[in-house]
Motif scaffolding. Structure first.
Motif, mmCIF file in Angstrom:
data_model
loop_
_atom_site.group_PDB
_atom_site.id
_atom_site.type_symbol
_atom_site.label_atom_id
_atom_site.label_comp_id
_atom_site.label_asym_id
_atom_site.label_seq_id
_atom_site.Cartn_x
_atom_site.Cartn_y
_atom_site.Cartn_z
ATOM 1 N N PRO A 72 0.836 -1.215 0.000
ATOM 2 C CA PRO A 72 0.000 0.000 0.000
ATOM 3 C C PRO A 72 0.865 1.257 0.000
ATOM 4 O O PRO A 72 1.925 1.301 0.633
ATOM 5 C CB PRO A 72 -0.780 -0.131 1.312
ATOM 6 N N TYR A 73 0.401 2.260 -0.727
ATOM 7 C CA TYR A 73 1.162 3.514 -0.791
ATOM 8 C C TYR A 73 0.279 4.761 -0.750
ATOM 9 O O TYR A 73 0.769 5.867 -0.456
ATOM 10 C CB TYR A 73 2.032 3.551 -2.048
ATOM 11 N N ILE A 74 -1.023 4.625 -1.052
ATOM 12 C CA ILE A 74 -1.897 5.793 -1.100
ATOM 13 C C ILE A 74 -1.968 6.434 0.284
ATOM 14 O O ILE A 74 -2.259 5.762 1.271
ATOM 15 C CB ILE A 74 -3.306 5.404 -1.592
ATOM 16 N N GLU A 75 -1.668 7.727 0.354
ATOM 17 C CA GLU A 75 -1.694 8.519 1.589
ATOM 18 C C GLU A 75 -0.573 8.161 2.562
ATOM 19 O O GLU A 75 -0.551 8.659 3.689
ATOM 20 C CB GLU A 75 -3.046 8.397 2.308
ATOM 21 N N LEU A 76 0.376 7.327 2.149
ATOM 22 C CA LEU A 76 1.452 6.902 3.041
ATOM 23 C C LEU A 76 2.776 7.531 2.624
ATOM 24 O O LEU A 76 2.954 7.939 1.488
ATOM 25 C CB LEU A 76 1.571 5.379 3.036
ATOM 26 N N ASN A 77 3.727 7.574 3.538
ATOM 27 C CA ASN A 77 5.039 8.165 3.266
ATOM 28 C C ASN A 77 6.034 7.730 4.338
ATOM 29 O O ASN A 77 5.938 8.163 5.482
ATOM 30 C CB ASN A 77 4.938 9.696 3.235
ATOM 31 N N PRO A 78 6.997 6.875 3.990
ATOM 32 C CA PRO A 78 7.967 6.402 4.981
ATOM 33 C C PRO A 78 8.938 7.472 5.461
ATOM 34 O O PRO A 78 9.661 7.246 6.439
ATOM 35 C CB PRO A 78 8.710 5.293 4.241
ATOM 36 N N SER A 79 8.978 8.623 4.795
ATOM 37 C CA SER A 79 9.883 9.707 5.188
ATOM 38 C C SER A 79 9.166 10.871 5.860
ATOM 39 O O SER A 79 9.764 11.911 6.118
ATOM 40 C CB SER A 79 10.643 10.235 3.966
ATOM 41 N N SER A 80 7.890 10.707 6.143
ATOM 42 C CA SER A 80 7.089 11.811 6.688
ATOM 43 C C SER A 80 7.682 12.378 7.973
ATOM 44 O O SER A 80 8.281 11.664 8.778
ATOM 45 C CB SER A 80 5.663 11.321 6.962
ATOM 46 N N ARG A 112 4.612 7.664 9.493
ATOM 47 C CA ARG A 112 5.720 6.725 9.296
ATOM 48 C C ARG A 112 5.391 5.374 9.911
ATOM 49 O O ARG A 112 5.677 4.315 9.323
ATOM 50 C CB ARG A 112 7.005 7.274 9.923
ATOM 51 N N CYS A 113 4.795 5.381 11.083
ATOM 52 C CA CYS A 113 4.448 4.140 11.773
ATOM 53 C C CYS A 113 3.419 3.338 10.981
ATOM 54 O O CYS A 113 3.570 2.125 10.795
ATOM 55 C CB CYS A 113 3.925 4.463 13.174
ATOM 56 N N VAL A 114 2.375 4.020 10.493
ATOM 57 C CA VAL A 114 1.343 3.330 9.711
ATOM 58 C C VAL A 114 1.930 2.796 8.405
ATOM 59 O O VAL A 114 1.595 1.678 7.972
ATOM 60 C CB VAL A 114 0.159 4.270 9.437
ATOM 61 N N THR A 115 2.815 3.562 7.765
ATOM 62 C CA THR A 115 3.451 3.113 6.532
ATOM 63 C C THR A 115 4.211 1.815 6.757
ATOM 64 O O THR A 115 4.115 0.861 5.963
ATOM 65 C CB THR A 115 4.407 4.192 5.982
ATOM 66 N N LEU A 116 4.960 1.746 7.846
ATOM 67 C CA LEU A 116 5.701 0.528 8.159
ATOM 68 C C LEU A 116 4.755 -0.628 8.475
ATOM 69 O O LEU A 116 4.964 -1.761 8.010
ATOM 70 C CB LEU A 116 6.640 0.777 9.340
ATOM 71 N N ASP A 174 15.599 4.341 8.073
ATOM 72 C CA ASP A 174 15.053 3.562 9.181
ATOM 73 C C ASP A 174 13.947 2.628 8.700
ATOM 74 O O ASP A 174 13.880 1.453 9.084
ATOM 75 C CB ASP A 174 14.518 4.515 10.258
ATOM 76 N N TYR A 175 13.083 3.152 7.846
ATOM 77 C CA TYR A 175 12.010 2.340 7.254
ATOM 78 C C TYR A 175 12.582 1.188 6.444
ATOM 79 O O TYR A 175 12.119 0.037 6.547
ATOM 80 C CB TYR A 175 11.138 3.235 6.373
ATOM 81 N N LEU A 176 13.602 1.473 5.622
ATOM 82 C CA LEU A 176 14.196 0.436 4.794
ATOM 83 C C LEU A 176 14.840 -0.654 5.640
ATOM 84 O O LEU A 176 14.672 -1.849 5.366
ATOM 85 C CB LEU A 176 15.234 1.035 3.848
ATOM 86 N N GLU A 177 15.566 -0.268 6.665
ATOM 87 C CA GLU A 177 16.241 -1.250 7.517
ATOM 88 C C GLU A 177 15.233 -2.212 8.156
ATOM 89 O O GLU A 177 15.416 -3.436 8.133
ATOM 90 C CB GLU A 177 17.054 -0.540 8.596
ATOM 91 N N LYS A 178 14.157 -1.661 8.696
ATOM 92 C CA LYS A 178 13.136 -2.500 9.339
ATOM 93 C C LYS A 178 12.395 -3.352 8.324
ATOM 94 O O LYS A 178 12.102 -4.532 8.577
ATOM 95 C CB LYS A 178 12.167 -1.615 10.116
#
Length: 269
Positions: free
Chosen positions: A67-75, A81-85, A126-130
């Motif tokens: 999923p990507y709509i409305e999400l952003n791992p760099s926010s 960021r938490c919801v994106t992960l 951080d998102y990528l590592e996790k």
């Protein structure tokens, strides 16, 4: 041998069962499954529905797009960021259920229309590592899609993508040639060893036109990857039905897709 497929979002208004039937009728070998297809998204927590869909999807090879709509791992907003992960982890769990071995994620971006700062890159790393750790644990290949060229996007250039892939050795790439535009050849020449998935469409007044209507010729790009570098992953069409002036019927969409399959096969033969 490459597997020609298509994004499920091109047929977003139909049930998953209908989409699978359409793809099989057209002879497609792969589906890029977007769990944000409206019908699926509304029922994604219904276990009976998921199990029924699993039996349908098992009829075709699939890759999954997180999923990507409305999400952003760099926010800058830690809740986003938490919801994106969480949604990325959920998509990987779904991949396991559907026996999909590859999942595509989007790069981060600065929320405002300005050049990303060190903060956005730190959040993204951080998102990528996790995400990579979770993918390795579940034996899933994690692929980062190159972004469209916009001032606030991360990983739209060859240099930025290469730096990210060099920093995360277990991360691979989904190359979207419409996003790459004139730089698609440079992406392939520099990163072909990392490309495990492809999004195929043309560029006209906007991205994601049929390849046969593209103002940028991608023949050399596709030939180089498939015939010179022996790419054997999926070539997934990704079209936007909003480029048309009217609402397309199912058969009109199928005709467009059938024409594009023939067009692509001639390019890579």
């Amino acid at each position: 041998m490459v597997k020609i497929g298509c994004s499920s979002l091109f047929f977003w208004e139909y049930t998953i069962e209908e989409i699978v039937d359409i793809f099989l009728e057209l002879g497609l070998k792969n589906m890029e499954f977007f769990p944000e297809n409206p019908e699926f998204w509304k029922k994604r927590n219904d276990l009976d529905y998921i199990n029924s869909i699993k039996s349908e999807i098992s009829k075709i090879d699939i890759t999954i797009h997180a999923p990507y709509i409305e999400l952003n791992p760099s926010s800058t907003n830690e809740n986003i960021r938490c919801v994106t992960l969480m949604e990325t982890f959920w998509a990987m769990d779904l991949s396991k259920k559907f026996n999909a071995k590859l999942i595509t994620i989007h790069a981060g971006k600065r929320p405002t229309n300005r050049i990303p700062t060190a903060e956005e890159y730190t959040n993204f790393d951080d998102y990528l590592e996790k995400s990579i750790n979770y993918a390795l644990k579940n034996e899933i290949t994690l692929c980062l899609e190159n972004s469209p060229k916009k001032i606030n996007n991360i990983c739209y250039s060859v240099e930025s993508m290469k730096k990210t892939l060099d920093n995360f050795k277990s991360l691979y790439m989904t190359l979207d040639i419409a996003h790459a535009r004139e730089n698609s050849l440079e992406f392939i020449k520099n990163l072909h060893e990392k490309i495990k998935n492809m999004h195929i469409s043309g560029v006209n007044s906007k991205d994601h036109y049929p390849l046969s209507e593209s103002k940028i010729n991608f023949d050399e790009t596709l030939n180089l990857l498939v015939n010179n570098y022996n790419y054997n992953g999926a070539l997934n069409f990704e079209f936007n039905d909003l480029i048309y002036e009217k609402t397309l019927s199912k058969h009109e969409k199928m005709d467009i897709l059938a024409n594009e399959i023939n067009y692509l096969e001639k390019i890579i033969e």
